[in-house]
Design an enzyme around this catalytic site. Sequence first.
Site, PDB file in Angstrom:
ATOM      1  N   HIS A 193       0.842  -1.208   0.000  1.00  0.00           N
ATOM      2  CA  HIS A 193       0.000   0.000   0.000  1.00  0.00           C
ATOM      3  C   HIS A 193       0.876   1.256   0.000  1.00  0.00           C
ATOM      4  O   HIS A 193       0.712   2.145  -0.842  1.00  0.00           O
ATOM      5  CB  HIS A 193      -0.917  -0.007   1.234  1.00  0.00           C
ATOM      6  CG  HIS A 193      -1.701   1.265   1.445  1.00  0.00           C
ATOM      7  ND1 HIS A 193      -3.061   1.338   1.271  1.00  0.00           N
ATOM      8  CD2 HIS A 193      -1.303   2.517   1.818  1.00  0.00           C
ATOM      9  CE1 HIS A 193      -3.467   2.574   1.515  1.00  0.00           C
ATOM     10  NE2 HIS A 193      -2.420   3.310   1.862  1.00  0.00           N
ATOM     11  N   GLU A 194       1.786   1.312   0.941  1.00  0.00           N
ATOM     12  CA  GLU A 194       2.559   2.549   1.119  1.00  0.00           C
ATOM     13  C   GLU A 194       3.444   2.825  -0.097  1.00  0.00           C
ATOM     14  O   GLU A 194       3.498   3.952  -0.592  1.00  0.00           O
ATOM     15  CB  GLU A 194       3.405   2.481   2.394  1.00  0.00           C
ATOM     16  CG  GLU A 194       2.619   2.287   3.683  1.00  0.00           C
ATOM     17  CD  GLU A 194       1.550   3.334   3.930  1.00  0.00           C
ATOM     18  OE1 GLU A 194       1.584   4.399   3.294  1.00  0.00           O
ATOM     19  OE2 GLU A 194       0.662   3.080   4.760  1.00  0.00           O
ATOM     20  N   HIS A 197       1.782   4.375  -3.028  1.00  0.00           N
ATOM     21  CA  HIS A 197       1.626   5.837  -3.039  1.00  0.00           C
ATOM     22  C   HIS A 197       2.745   6.473  -3.867  1.00  0.00           C
ATOM     23  O   HIS A 197       2.536   7.483  -4.551  1.00  0.00           O
ATOM     24  CB  HIS A 197       1.651   6.403  -1.613  1.00  0.00           C
ATOM     25  CG  HIS A 197       0.336   6.305  -0.896  1.00  0.00           C
ATOM     26  ND1 HIS A 197      -0.837   6.776  -1.423  1.00  0.00           N
ATOM     27  CD2 HIS A 197       0.020   5.797   0.331  1.00  0.00           C
ATOM     28  CE1 HIS A 197      -1.837   6.565  -0.558  1.00  0.00           C
ATOM     29  NE2 HIS A 197      -1.337   5.956   0.517  1.00  0.00           N
ATOM     30  N   GLU A 217      -6.034   6.565  -2.495  1.00  0.00           N
ATOM     31  CA  GLU A 217      -6.015   5.582  -1.405  1.00  0.00           C
ATOM     32  C   GLU A 217      -6.439   4.195  -1.904  1.00  0.00           C
ATOM     33  O   GLU A 217      -5.847   3.170  -1.537  1.00  0.00           O
ATOM     34  CB  GLU A 217      -6.947   6.028  -0.283  1.00  0.00           C
ATOM     35  CG  GLU A 217      -6.260   6.757   0.827  1.00  0.00           C
ATOM     36  CD  GLU A 217      -5.154   5.924   1.448  1.00  0.00           C
ATOM     37  OE1 GLU A 217      -5.411   4.776   1.871  1.00  0.00           O
ATOM     38  OE2 GLU A 217      -4.029   6.396   1.501  1.00  0.00           O
ATOM     39  N   HIS A 280      -9.412   7.826   3.253  1.00  0.00           N
ATOM     40  CA  HIS A 280      -9.349   6.404   3.599  1.00  0.00           C
ATOM     41  C   HIS A 280     -10.730   5.768   3.652  1.00  0.00           C
ATOM     42  O   HIS A 280     -10.846   4.560   3.851  1.00  0.00           O
ATOM     43  CB  HIS A 280      -8.628   6.205   4.938  1.00  0.00           C
ATOM     44  CG  HIS A 280      -7.211   6.678   4.919  1.00  0.00           C
ATOM     45  ND1 HIS A 280      -6.859   7.985   5.171  1.00  0.00           N
ATOM     46  CD2 HIS A 280      -6.063   6.028   4.633  1.00  0.00           C
ATOM     47  CE1 HIS A 280      -5.548   8.109   5.062  1.00  0.00           C
ATOM     48  NE2 HIS A 280      -5.042   6.945   4.737  1.00  0.00           N
TER      49      HIS A 280
HETATM   50  N1  ASN Z   1      -0.807   4.976   6.388  1.00  0.00           N
HETATM   51  C1  ASN Z   1      -1.495   6.109   5.863  1.00  0.00           C
HETATM   52  C2  ASN Z   1      -1.688   5.956   4.386  1.00  0.00           C
HETATM   53  O1  ASN Z   1      -0.793   5.537   3.682  1.00  0.00           O
HETATM   54  C3  ASN Z   1      -0.778   7.353   6.133  1.00  0.00           C
HETATM   55  C4  ASN Z   1      -1.609   8.461   5.655  1.00  0.00           C
HETATM   56  O2  ASN Z   1      -2.626   8.783   6.247  1.00  0.00           O
HETATM   57  N2  ASN Z   1      -1.248   9.074   4.544  1.00  0.00           N
HETATM   58  O3  ASN Z   1      -2.718   6.235   3.885  1.00  0.00           O
HETATM   59 ZN    ZN Z   2      -2.482   5.315   2.041  1.00  0.00          ZN
END
Ligand code: ASN
Ligand code: ZN
Length: 380
Positions: A193-194, A197, A217, A280
Amino acid sequence: MVLVRDGAAYLAWQVHATGDDARGPVDQIAFVDAGNGGVLRSWDNVKTAAAAGTGRGFFNGSVALTTNQLAAASYELRDPSRGGQYTVNMNGKQGGNGAIFTDADNAWGDGTLANAQTVGVDAQYGTAMTWDYYLTVHGRNGIANNGAGAYNRVHYGKNYNNAFWSDSCFCMTYGDGDGRTFNPFDSLDVAGHEMSHGVTSRTSNLTYSGESGGLNEGTSDIFGAMVEFYAANPNDPGDYLIGEELYKSGNNALRSMIKPSVDGASADCYYSTIGSLNVHYSSGLANHFFHLLSEGTSMGSPTCNAADTRVATNTTRTLTGIGRNKADRIWYRALTVYMTASTNYAAARVATVKAANDLYGSASTESAAVAAVWTALNRP
Ligand code: ASN
Ligand code: ZN
Ligand code: CA
């Protein structure tokens, strides 16, 4: 000395820079123009010798790790075969730089959190699986598609219940969790996931607010889940849940793609003000779309009646999935070819239909399935 570049000669200084910067250890040779101080050429001087190591992670069990051998009994947690990506130990700090993990026998961690390397094993393995997933499935050579590895910072802060990607350091940061409700935050789906981004920011660059933020997201959840499926690790089998490994007890997860609204906040369906949700939660629709496109209604995922907003209530409609691997290719092509910073859900429908047309033909079952799922989620 004189450096010749592109047929022109420059009076240049050779500079050897060593130490640490925000990215971690630095060892670089550069030729600097003696006239204006500009860098004419530079390259990393870190010596790499790929070695076959083993790790015992907290989530992932016994895994193979490719590491970097520095000397006879000296290894570092850096993977020369995957863009040099590496993992540092923040050791509870939030500021400053961590030190790269090193080891004498190339056997890392012991599966327990008492051993500081254990979390490093999961992070390094998650980064390796994410690298392999993007390269093998999508032909993408690293997050920025330039062959460069990112790096991980583990043991960040105290009781920190999150993980995050940062474009500025091109790095991942993982908290250890509070140890009461949460484990460390470096399960496979969260790692995928990360780092996704980073992929989004290097491609469509979907703005992280409103409907485009939900798509940003959702993209990370979709590819995070696909990294988990790709790794096929028996200790954390693939599923359509995000963060199910993070909880110390109970049947829980950060998010469900099957019925996103089970968390009490995420959206199952499109509705006109979905963009005012936290990103989210507005991601729920993208996640739900991906699940239904993959599996259809076979796993009990509800679809949407015309009057539904956040919660889907239709349990009688039947949709047939096209399989997650095709859905994955469609989403990746939509993200990297058709979506832009301002793409909203209406435009995401157009983008995914175009991607399916490109990949499978405009009269294909796959293209029809994409349209049918959006329609069943009130996004005609
Ligand atoms: N873990 C979260 C995400 O990747 C951190 C955030 O709120 N950006 O969405
Ligand atoms: Zn995220
Ligand atoms: Ca999962």
